[in-house]
Structures are given as C-alpha cells and as structure tokens.
Design a protein around this motif. Sequence first.
Motif, PDB file in Angstrom:
ATOM      1  N   ALA A  32     -70.210  65.653 -21.575  1.00 18.58           N
ATOM      2  CA  ALA A  32     -69.206  66.127 -20.971  1.00 18.58           C
ATOM      3  C   ALA A  32     -68.241  65.024 -19.838  1.00 18.58           C
ATOM      4  CB  ALA A  32     -69.670  66.695 -19.488  1.00 18.58           C
ATOM      5  N   LEU A  33     -68.739  63.753 -20.016  1.00 18.95           N
ATOM      6  CA  LEU A  33     -67.242  63.196 -20.280  1.00 18.95           C
ATOM      7  C   LEU A  33     -67.306  62.018 -21.535  1.00 18.95           C
ATOM      8  CD1 LEU A  33     -68.801  61.402 -16.680  1.00 18.95           C
ATOM      9  CD2 LEU A  33     -66.717  62.907 -17.121  1.00 18.95           C
ATOM     10  N   ALA A  34     -67.969  62.054 -22.236  1.00 20.73           N
ATOM     11  CA  ALA A  34     -67.694  61.674 -23.765  1.00 20.73           C
ATOM     12  C   ALA A  34     -66.552  62.182 -25.282  1.00 20.73           C
ATOM     13  CB  ALA A  34     -68.870  61.385 -24.936  1.00 20.73           C
ATOM     14  N   THR A  35     -65.437  62.300 -23.618  1.00 16.12           N
ATOM     15  CA  THR A  35     -64.543  62.983 -25.150  1.00 16.12           C
ATOM     16  C   THR A  35     -63.721  61.999 -25.760  1.00 16.12           C
ATOM     17  OG1 THR A  35     -63.994  64.750 -22.851  1.00 16.12           O
ATOM     18  CG2 THR A  35     -61.732  64.221 -24.458  1.00 16.12           C
ATOM     19  N   PRO A  36     -63.374  62.212 -26.927  1.00 18.91           N
ATOM     20  CA  PRO A  36     -62.993  61.241 -27.935  1.00 18.91           C
ATOM     21  C   PRO A  36     -61.018  61.219 -27.929  1.00 18.91           C
ATOM     22  CG  PRO A  36     -64.210  63.562 -29.034  1.00 18.91           C
ATOM     23  CD  PRO A  36     -63.784  63.126 -28.011  1.00 18.91           C
ATOM     24  N   PRO A  37     -60.215  59.706 -27.756  1.00 17.48           N
ATOM     25  CA  PRO A  37     -59.142  60.578 -27.262  1.00 17.48           C
ATOM     26  C   PRO A  37     -58.597  61.142 -28.312  1.00 17.48           C
ATOM     27  CG  PRO A  37     -59.593  57.940 -27.818  1.00 17.48           C
ATOM     28  CD  PRO A  37     -60.846  58.858 -27.813  1.00 17.48           C
ATOM     29  N   GLY A  38     -56.855  62.196 -27.500  1.00 14.72           N
ATOM     30  CA  GLY A  38     -56.601  63.118 -27.585  1.00 14.72           C
ATOM     31  C   GLY A  38     -57.262  64.429 -28.416  1.00 14.72           C
ATOM     32  N   ALA A  39     -58.509  64.477 -27.940  1.00 15.62           N
ATOM     33  CA  ALA A  39     -58.670  66.087 -28.171  1.00 15.62           C
ATOM     34  C   ALA A  39     -59.233  66.662 -26.603  1.00 15.62           C
ATOM     35  CB  ALA A  39     -60.419  65.682 -28.436  1.00 15.62           C
ATOM     36  N   ALA A  40     -59.569  68.115 -26.716  1.00 15.62           N
ATOM     37  CA  ALA A  40     -58.776  68.342 -25.217  1.00 15.62           C
ATOM     38  C   ALA A  40     -60.643  68.254 -24.347  1.00 15.62           C
ATOM     39  CB  ALA A  40     -59.297  69.920 -25.540  1.00 15.62           C
ATOM     40  N   PRO A  41     -60.853  68.270 -23.682  1.00 10.06           N
ATOM     41  CA  PRO A  41     -61.944  68.090 -22.793  1.00 10.06           C
ATOM     42  C   PRO A  41     -62.880  69.153 -23.012  1.00 10.06           C
ATOM     43  CG  PRO A  41     -59.902  67.757 -20.943  1.00 10.06           C
ATOM     44  CD  PRO A  41     -59.396  67.545 -22.585  1.00 10.06           C
ATOM     45  N   PRO A  42     -64.117  69.153 -23.268  1.00 12.34           N
ATOM     46  CA  PRO A  42     -65.117  70.006 -22.527  1.00 12.34           C
ATOM     47  C   PRO A  42     -65.261  70.351 -21.565  1.00 12.34           C
ATOM     48  CG  PRO A  42     -66.222  67.832 -23.242  1.00 12.34           C
ATOM     49  CD  PRO A  42     -64.846  67.906 -23.285  1.00 12.34           C
ATOM     50  N   PRO A  43     -65.277  71.992 -21.567  1.00 10.75           N
ATOM     51  CA  PRO A  43     -65.873  72.451 -20.279  1.00 10.75           C
ATOM     52  C   PRO A  43     -66.708  72.137 -18.805  1.00 10.75           C
ATOM     53  CG  PRO A  43     -66.079  74.473 -21.023  1.00 10.75           C
ATOM     54  CD  PRO A  43     -65.369  72.578 -22.405  1.00 10.75           C
ATOM     55  N   LEU A  44     -66.662  71.020 -18.238  1.00  8.31           N
ATOM     56  CA  LEU A  44     -67.840  71.232 -17.418  1.00  8.31           C
ATOM     57  C   LEU A  44     -68.887  72.297 -17.049  1.00  8.31           C
ATOM     58  CD1 LEU A  44     -66.629  68.298 -14.943  1.00  8.31           C
ATOM     59  CD2 LEU A  44     -67.759  67.176 -17.108  1.00  8.31           C
ATOM     60  N   VAL A  45     -70.195  71.903 -17.699  1.00  9.03           N
ATOM     61  CA  VAL A  45     -71.198  73.229 -17.645  1.00  9.03           C
ATOM     62  C   VAL A  45     -72.112  72.493 -16.629  1.00  9.03           C
ATOM     63  CG1 VAL A  45     -72.241  74.966 -18.245  1.00  9.03           C
ATOM     64  CG2 VAL A  45     -70.061  74.926 -18.900  1.00  9.03           C
ATOM     65  N   LEU A  46     -72.212  71.532 -15.222  1.00  9.30           N
ATOM     66  CA  LEU A  46     -73.344  70.982 -15.039  1.00  9.30           C
ATOM     67  C   LEU A  46     -74.491  71.734 -14.122  1.00  9.30           C
ATOM     68  CD1 LEU A  46     -72.012  67.544 -14.312  1.00  9.30           C
ATOM     69  CD2 LEU A  46     -72.865  68.746 -16.379  1.00  9.30           C
ATOM     70  N   THR A  47     -73.875  73.006 -14.135  1.00  9.70           N
ATOM     71  CA  THR A  47     -74.756  74.045 -13.215  1.00  9.70           C
ATOM     72  C   THR A  47     -76.125  73.996 -13.002  1.00  9.70           C
ATOM     73  OG1 THR A  47     -72.808  75.076 -13.052  1.00  9.70           O
ATOM     74  CG2 THR A  47     -74.684  76.430 -12.159  1.00  9.70           C
ATOM     75  N   ALA A  48     -76.565  73.887 -14.131  1.00  7.66           N
ATOM     76  CA  ALA A  48     -77.763  74.257 -14.441  1.00  7.66           C
ATOM     77  C   ALA A  48     -78.956  72.864 -14.148  1.00  7.66           C
ATOM     78  CB  ALA A  48     -78.109  74.978 -15.858  1.00  7.66           C
ATOM     79  N   PRO A  49     -78.791  71.628 -15.089  1.00  2.42           N
ATOM     80  CA  PRO A  49     -78.825  70.443 -14.968  1.00  2.42           C
ATOM     81  C   PRO A  49     -79.058  70.015 -13.812  1.00  2.42           C
ATOM     82  CG  PRO A  49     -77.216  70.959 -17.078  1.00  2.42           C
ATOM     83  CD  PRO A  49     -77.468  71.833 -16.355  1.00  2.42           C
ATOM     84  N   MET A  50     -77.945  70.514 -12.703  1.00  2.84           N
ATOM     85  CA  MET A  50     -77.523  70.395 -11.236  1.00  2.84           C
ATOM     86  C   MET A  50     -79.188  70.941 -10.583  1.00  2.84           C
ATOM     87  SD  MET A  50     -73.867  69.177 -10.986  1.00  2.84           S
ATOM     88  CE  MET A  50     -73.715  69.548  -8.971  1.00  2.84           C
ATOM     89  N   ALA A  51     -78.962  71.955 -10.976  1.00  2.00           N
ATOM     90  CA  ALA A  51     -79.696  73.453  -9.926  1.00  2.00           C
ATOM     91  C   ALA A  51     -81.149  72.457 -10.190  1.00  2.00           C
ATOM     92  CB  ALA A  51     -80.113  74.598 -10.589  1.00  2.00           C
ATOM     93  N   GLU A  52     -81.228  72.082 -11.647  1.00  2.00           N
ATOM     94  CA  GLU A  52     -83.101  71.963 -12.336  1.00  2.00           C
ATOM     95  C   GLU A  52     -83.047  70.330 -11.445  1.00  2.00           C
ATOM     96  OE1 GLU A  52     -85.786  69.971 -16.001  1.00  2.00           O
ATOM     97  OE2 GLU A  52     -82.906  70.371 -15.593  1.00  2.00           O
TER      98      GLU A  52
END
Length: 84
Positions: free
Chosen positions: A28-48
């Motif tokens: 989620a944090l590995a956004t290339p320079p100039g690219a729009a950041p992806p949405p942080l969807v960490l709910t499932a891995p955090m719950a697991e």
Amino acid sequence: MSVTAVMTYRERAAAQAYLRLLGAVRAALATPPGAAPPPLVLTAPMAEADQALAAAGFAGNEAELFDLVTELHSAGVTRRGAGA
C-alpha cells in the motif's frame, strides 16, 4: 528463538498473519513517484492478524513474536497453512 524450536500451530499462524499484514502495508505504501496512491485496504489483514495474535496469546509487540516472524521470514514461509 533457536533453529531447533518447534512453533505451535497458533504461533505459526500468528507469525504468518503478521507477515501478510506487513506485506499488505508495504504494498500500500509502495506508490511510484507521481502515481496516485492506492486506497489503503488493510481491514482484512489487520483483522486476521489480530485474531491470530490473540489465539496465540500475543499482543503483537513481544520479542518472542518477532523471533517467530524472523524465523518464518528467513525461511520464506508466508502463505496460509504453509508448513503447518
């Protein structure tokens, strides 16, 4: 943790879930320079990870957990059920 120590199923599941959560955060944090950041969807891995840590009796910040994570990461085992 020594190399000869045997992880319980719950310890292994907790360490694997922690590694999957870490991988999701890195992706989620590995956004290339100039690219729009992806949405942080960490709910499932955090719950697991929360569920697996609780089942193994970990709070998530113990040296013992990090030893287990290091052992699994060094062995390249991060998939669900691998070696369990």
